[in-house]
Scaffold this motif. Sequence first.
Motif, short mmCIF file in Angstrom:
data_model
loop_
_atom_site.label_atom_id
_atom_site.label_comp_id
_atom_site.label_asym_id
_atom_site.label_seq_id
_atom_site.Cartn_x
_atom_site.Cartn_y
_atom_site.Cartn_z
N PRO A 449 38.77 49.96 20.22
CA PRO A 449 39.32 51.33 20.29
C PRO A 449 39.35 51.87 21.71
O PRO A 449 38.49 51.57 22.53
CB PRO A 449 38.36 52.13 19.40
N ALA A 450 40.35 52.69 21.96
CA ALA A 450 40.50 53.27 23.29
C ALA A 450 39.47 54.36 23.55
O ALA A 450 39.10 54.61 24.70
CB ALA A 450 41.91 53.84 23.46
N VAL A 451 39.00 55.02 22.50
CA VAL A 451 37.98 56.06 22.64
C VAL A 451 36.70 55.53 22.04
O VAL A 451 36.62 55.26 20.84
CB VAL A 451 38.41 57.36 21.93
N VAL A 452 35.69 55.36 22.86
CA VAL A 452 34.45 54.77 22.38
C VAL A 452 33.48 55.90 22.03
O VAL A 452 32.58 56.24 22.78
CB VAL A 452 33.84 53.83 23.44
N ALA A 453 33.69 56.51 20.87
CA ALA A 453 32.78 57.54 20.39
C ALA A 453 31.62 56.90 19.62
O ALA A 453 30.46 57.14 19.89
CB ALA A 453 33.52 58.53 19.51
N SER A 454 31.97 56.07 18.65
CA SER A 454 30.98 55.32 17.88
C SER A 454 31.46 53.87 17.84
O SER A 454 32.00 53.42 16.84
CB SER A 454 30.83 55.88 16.47
N PRO A 455 31.32 53.15 18.94
CA PRO A 455 31.92 51.82 19.01
C PRO A 455 31.29 50.84 18.04
O PRO A 455 30.12 50.94 17.70
CB PRO A 455 31.64 51.40 20.46
N ALA A 456 32.10 49.90 17.58
CA ALA A 456 31.57 48.81 16.77
C ALA A 456 30.60 48.01 17.63
O ALA A 456 30.76 47.90 18.85
CB ALA A 456 32.71 47.94 16.28
N THR A 457 29.59 47.43 17.00
CA THR A 457 28.59 46.67 17.73
C THR A 457 29.25 45.58 18.56
O THR A 457 28.90 45.36 19.72
CB THR A 457 27.58 46.03 16.76
N GLY A 458 30.24 44.90 17.97
CA GLY A 458 30.90 43.82 18.67
C GLY A 458 31.73 44.26 19.85
O GLY A 458 32.08 43.44 20.70
N CYS A 459 32.08 45.54 19.94
CA CYS A 459 32.84 46.05 21.08
C CYS A 459 31.92 46.47 22.21
O CYS A 459 32.37 46.57 23.36
CB CYS A 459 33.72 47.23 20.66
N GLY A 460 30.65 46.72 21.89
CA GLY A 460 29.73 47.15 22.93
C GLY A 460 30.22 48.42 23.58
O GLY A 460 30.62 49.38 22.93
N SER A 461 30.23 48.42 24.91
CA SER A 461 30.68 49.61 25.66
C SER A 461 32.14 49.49 26.07
O SER A 461 32.64 50.30 26.85
CB SER A 461 29.82 49.79 26.91
N THR A 462 32.83 48.49 25.53
CA THR A 462 34.22 48.27 25.92
C THR A 462 35.12 49.40 25.47
O THR A 462 35.12 49.77 24.30
CB THR A 462 34.75 46.95 25.31
N LYS A 463 35.86 49.93 26.39
CA LYS A 463 36.92 50.88 26.06
C LYS A 463 38.23 50.12 26.12
O LYS A 463 38.74 49.82 27.19
CB LYS A 463 36.93 52.05 27.04
N GLY A 464 38.74 49.78 24.94
CA GLY A 464 39.92 48.92 24.88
C GLY A 464 41.22 49.68 24.76
O GLY A 464 41.28 50.90 24.97
#
Length: 549
Positions: A449-464
Motif C-alpha cells: 500500500p502507498a499509505v502505511v497506516a497499518s502495514p501488513a507484516t510482510g510489507c514492513g515499513s515499505t511504502k509501495g
Amino acid sequence: MRFFDDWHTRRRIRSAGQALILIVLTFFGLLFFLGLMVDLGQIFLAKGYLRRAADAASLAAAAQFRENRTIVEMTKAAEEVALMNGVAPTTILVETCQSTGGTDAYLCPEPGEMPKKLVRVTVVMKYPMTFLVLLGINDVTLQEVSVSEAAAMDVVLVIDVSESMAWLGTTPEQRDPSMCNPPMDNCTPMREAKDAALQFIDRLLNKPAADEEDRLAIVTFANGWQGGERGTRVLPLDGGTTGWTSDNANAKNWVNGINVYDPGVAYINNGSPLPDPVPIHPVRMYTATNEFQGMVCLRTLVAADPSSDPKAEAISACGTTNIGGGLLMAGNQFAKAKRPDALWVVVLLTDGMANATFATRQDLGMGLPDEAIVLPGGSDPDYDSVIKTEVIPNFPLGFCPSGTWDGPSVDPAFSYCQDHDAKNYNSPTSGSYDADDFARDMGRFVGCPAVVASPATGCGSTKGQGAVIFAIGLGDEIDRRDPNNFAYGGELLRFIAAIGDDGNPDTNLCASEPDYKKNCGNYYYAQEGTDLGPVFEAIYSRIFTRLTA
C-alpha cells in the motif's frame, strides 16, 4: 309535554344517523389512508428493487464498455441484467461521453482532466397500483439513474528479454541472439511472448488514441549493468517523455522490435588467450567452426584477488535476469504523468530465477553506501561507462554475496548471485542479500500500500505503489528446485503475486499448492510460449469494473 317528548326522540334519531354517517366516513378515510400507505410502501420497495437493478445494469454496461461495445450492445446487456433482477423496464437509456457528443458535463472530463470510462444508465418502469386504482390511478412511473465506471487503467508490461528467451529454439539460428532477433525474428519463446503481448494490447488499447482512456508502458529487463536494450529499461513509447502511450499501433510497433539480450561481443573458443581487458558482461561463445554454444561469462575464468581488483567481484554483471530492476522501473512509472484515479496494474513475465541486480556504488569499489543505485548510461555499455545515480533510501540493493559466485559448478539448479534458499528472505544487512531478495523488495515497492497506516507484516515499513501485480512463469526453468525442494523462480513469482493480489505478501493464495506449474491467485504458469495467449487473456478478464455512483 308530548311535544317535547317527540322532539327529543327525533333529535336522538337524527344524532344516531349523523354518528353513523361520521363512522362510515371515518371508516372510508381510514381505508383510503391504509390503501395509500400500502401503495406507498410498495412503491418504496419497488424503488429499492429498481435501484439494485439499475446498479447491476450499469455495471453490465460498463463491462461491455470495457470491451469497446456499441451503445446498442451495452443497452442490450443492461436490459438483460435488469430483467434478471426482476425489473421489466419500459425504457432503458445507456449513455457515455461519446454518445452524448462530448457535451455531458458529468460523463466527459474537463480539459486537462484524466479521461474516465463512465457509463450512465437510466431505467424507467411503470409500477401498478392496488388501492389507488379506485381513484383512477392505475400505475406510477419510477426512474433510477446509476453511473458505473470501467476503471481506466495504467498497465506496465514487464518482459524478460534475457538470453534464455531463445532457449526453446530448435536450430542454432533460433538460439543465437545475433541471428534470431529481427529481421529474422524467430527467437523462441520470445516471438510467442511478443505475439501474446500484441493480443493483450489489442484488448487494452481498443480505441483511437485520442479517445482511449487506458495507458500502457513496457519495461524490458536483462543485464543489470549494461545500458539500452542490453540492460533494463523503459521503452520510450512516447519518445521518452513519460513512457506511457494510448496508441495501439505505436505500442505494437515497439513490441515487435523487442530483442532477446545480445551483449554485442562474441568470443571464439579456440584456445586463444582471453581478451584484455576481459568483458565484465557475458559474451556470445562460438566454437572454432563458428557454432554457437551459448552465453559465457569470461569473468568467471579470471583468477583475480577481489581485494586488489574490485572488478573481480563484479560477477553480478554476468546475470541477465534482473527481475528486481524490472519491477523497480515499473513502480517508478506510476509517478510519471501520475493518474491516481486509474487502476495501476503490472504484468511480469519471466522464464527463470533472479540472478542480477543493478550495481551499487559500494559494488563498484567507490566506498559509498549501498543505498545508491548505479544505472548504466552513456554510449559505452560496459563497466567503465558513464553512470548516473538514483538514490532510493528505502531499498539498499544487493550484489553477489560471498558464496554465490560459484554458480552451477556447485549446484546444477544454482545460478550466480543466488543462494541455495528459494523460500526465505535475507535482509540487506544480513550479508546474504542476493538478487532474489532484491526482487522481493522491489515486489513490495510495487504492490504494498502507498499509505502505511497499518502495514501488513510482510510489507514492513515499505511504502509501495499499491499496484495490482500479475506474475507469469514461463517454461521448466521456473520449477528448478533448491535443496529443500522449493523452486527458485516459482517461489519468487508466487511471493510477488501474493503482494499484487491484495497488497499483503502474507496472504499467499498459492501457499497450499505444491505444483509450481499450476495457476493460483495472481500467479500464472505457461509451459510453452504458445500457452501465453490464454494466460494474458485470463489476466485481462480479471480486470474489474467499479461502481462510482
